[in-house]
Design an enzyme around this catalytic site. Sequence first.
Site, PDB file in Angstrom:
ATOM      1  N   LYS A 108       0.865  -1.181   0.000  1.00 53.92           N
ATOM      2  CA  LYS A 108       0.000   0.000   0.000  1.00 53.92           C
ATOM      3  C   LYS A 108       0.904   1.235   0.000  1.00 53.92           C
ATOM      4  O   LYS A 108       1.425   1.640   1.020  1.00 53.92           O
ATOM      5  CB  LYS A 108      -0.911   0.050   1.230  1.00 53.92           C
ATOM      6  CG  LYS A 108      -2.039   1.069   1.020  1.00 53.92           C
ATOM      7  CD  LYS A 108      -2.395   1.850   2.266  1.00 53.92           C
ATOM      8  CE  LYS A 108      -1.551   3.041   2.543  1.00 53.92           C
ATOM      9  NZ  LYS A 108      -1.633   4.166   1.604  1.00 53.92           N
TER      10      LYS A 108
ATOM     11  N   GLU B  86       9.585   1.146  10.553  1.00 57.88           N
ATOM     12  CA  GLU B  86      10.617   2.167  10.276  1.00 57.88           C
ATOM     13  C   GLU B  86       9.928   3.508  10.464  1.00 57.88           C
ATOM     14  O   GLU B  86       9.183   3.954   9.587  1.00 57.88           O
ATOM     15  CB  GLU B  86      11.137   2.022   8.840  1.00 57.88           C
ATOM     16  CG  GLU B  86      11.857   0.724   8.551  1.00 57.88           C
ATOM     17  CD  GLU B  86      13.258   0.668   9.136  1.00 57.88           C
ATOM     18  OE1 GLU B  86      13.747   1.712   9.609  1.00 57.88           O
ATOM     19  OE2 GLU B  86      13.851  -0.428   9.155  1.00 57.88           O
TER      20      GLU B  86
ATOM     21  N   CYS C 190      13.483  10.677   6.952  1.00 60.29           N
ATOM     22  CA  CYS C 190      13.497  10.279   8.362  1.00 60.29           C
ATOM     23  C   CYS C 190      14.888  10.396   8.954  1.00 60.29           C
ATOM     24  O   CYS C 190      15.035  10.469  10.170  1.00 60.29           O
ATOM     25  CB  CYS C 190      13.001   8.850   8.475  1.00 60.29           C
ATOM     26  SG  CYS C 190      13.883   7.750   7.365  1.00 60.29           S
TER      27      CYS C 190
ATOM     28  N   GLU D  12      10.283  16.061  14.683  1.00 61.63           N
ATOM     29  CA  GLU D  12      10.766  16.156  13.292  1.00 61.63           C
ATOM     30  C   GLU D  12      10.118  17.353  12.612  1.00 61.63           C
ATOM     31  O   GLU D  12       8.892  17.404  12.521  1.00 61.63           O
ATOM     32  CB  GLU D  12      10.254  14.934  12.528  1.00 61.63           C
ATOM     33  CG  GLU D  12      11.150  13.781  12.387  1.00 61.63           C
ATOM     34  CD  GLU D  12      10.481  12.685  11.555  1.00 61.63           C
ATOM     35  OE1 GLU D  12       9.272  12.435  11.721  1.00 61.63           O
ATOM     36  OE2 GLU D  12      11.180  12.092  10.748  1.00 61.63           O
TER      37      GLU D  12
END
Length: 517
Positions: A211, A286, A320, A417
């Site tokens: 997906k 992850e 990331c 982040e």
Amino acid sequence: MRVARLALCKILFSHLSRMHRPSASRQMSIAAGLKNSSIFQSQGLIGGKWIGAYNGKTLQVNNPSTGEVIADVPLMGRRETNDAISSAYDAFPSWSKLTAAERSRCLRKWYDLIMSHKEELGQLITLEQGKPLKEALGEVSYGASFIEFFAEEAKRVYGDIIPATLDDRRLFVLKQPVGVVGAITPWNFPLAMITRKVGPALACGCTVVVKPSELTPLTALAAAELALQAGIPPGVLNVVMGNAPDIGDALVTSPQVRKISFTGSTAVGKKLMAGVAGTVKRISLELGGNAPCIVFDDADLDVAVKGALAAKFRNSGQTCVCANRVIVQEGIYEKFAAAFSKAVQNLQVGDGFTEGVVQGPLINEAAVQKVESFIQDSISKGAKIILGGKRHSLGMTFYEPTVVTDVRSDMLLAREEVFGPVAPLMRFKTEEEAIRIANDTNAGLAAYIFTNNVQRTWRVSEALEYGLVGVNEGLISTEVAPFGGVKQSGLGREGSKYGMDEYLELKYVCLGDMNRK
Ligand code: NAP
């Protein structure tokens, strides 16, 4: 989600007139060319067939640089996902029974096809994700490298023979594929995040339902088309996209799916982790990072500037492993801030197809608003913007490459982040303080240090609570090394020989009565 999308489109089109016209028309011809290419697909893939959503609904894929609609793709949900799972389940017995060499040859052929269509795939990534073409082409090579690497690893799934404790027995350990895998991937690496999962899964003998993000499904569909062309049998690789919570729920709750591999935000990762409890399936995650980039007084200034720049501004800060906090020792702070800002000022912002551009747009309006709120928070708490700090004059979702000084640990820029082109600079005095600041987060994906002191290199690398550490280097990802985080940045590793373990079960076989005549 749909309302937000409509609002976004309005904003995007309102800015269209401010874009470089030549670039916009060039993009339209690139898009038109791609639509005629042999890799372009805009339907889901279930059981080897390209199909639309069962209720006929579609969603638009936009170019973040211009706002133009590139294609409509199916808005799929639970029913299509269940059928994709059934296809993968049905394909599993025959795919897993092929010899490793046969699976390896299919993967190698897929790799060759990806590389021979590198230019088109790179263009597709730039069109739907926005990253500069050179960077997109780099992602194609990086993404393909996982298929090549795991084509080779397929042949090295060795088991074990354990010395027996009784003389009439023989003890073996077999490694077998886990079964059907659900792979959910983000938009920031539309190809590589898929190949990093599908490569090892297929190599081990698993079958997969992918997906991709609704923002970047076209690259995934093109990669799947090439997998079919490579002879990977129908049902082994399926792709569905659309309603993410419904698709995710179908994958997570299905007893036929034996493993979920997810790359994306920590918040969604936690939901999926809770969801797999119901069927006790394996999961690897992850997730997000909050990478420290520590520059010590003894660092080579040029190396540190170059490394921090690469670690921070790759994909306009939307990875990331992007440096999220640049933590600089007081003796080199002023010099570093000046040299770094000068380098950041030279980063050319614009459409990813324009020669020389190294900073594309952010993925959407929500991403820009997040950056703006972080900047606002830092200013209100005493930080100083020494470069950038606002939307770019190009409009759309372009944001000026930004450097912020006097950032403290209590500011959002240091805690979460930012996922944008903003480099927050923090100051420290001692090595202990740098390690404390670096580890003061729930995240633990990538960290970077810049120093010329060998002993410090080891000390600090060992003390950092992170899954990856770059020493005097800002770009460290490679298919041959394990990639993954600790703490709330995730579970499991992708890439390298360790990446295979995520898709394998250990089976102990005890062979008894060996001495019977
Ligand atoms: P995201 O919102 O979590 O989306 C990731 C994927 O999950 C997309 O396919 C998304 O679908 C899907 N999704 C969203 N809600 C879901 C739900 N309730 N159930 C199942 N699936 C769901 O993350 P993102 O904003 O796309 O990606 C950025 C994040 O990914 C950052 O935090 C970044 O650090 C992280 N990331 C981590 C790594 C790593 O290797 N550790 C690599 C790249 C990115 P839709 O997009 O269709 O909504």
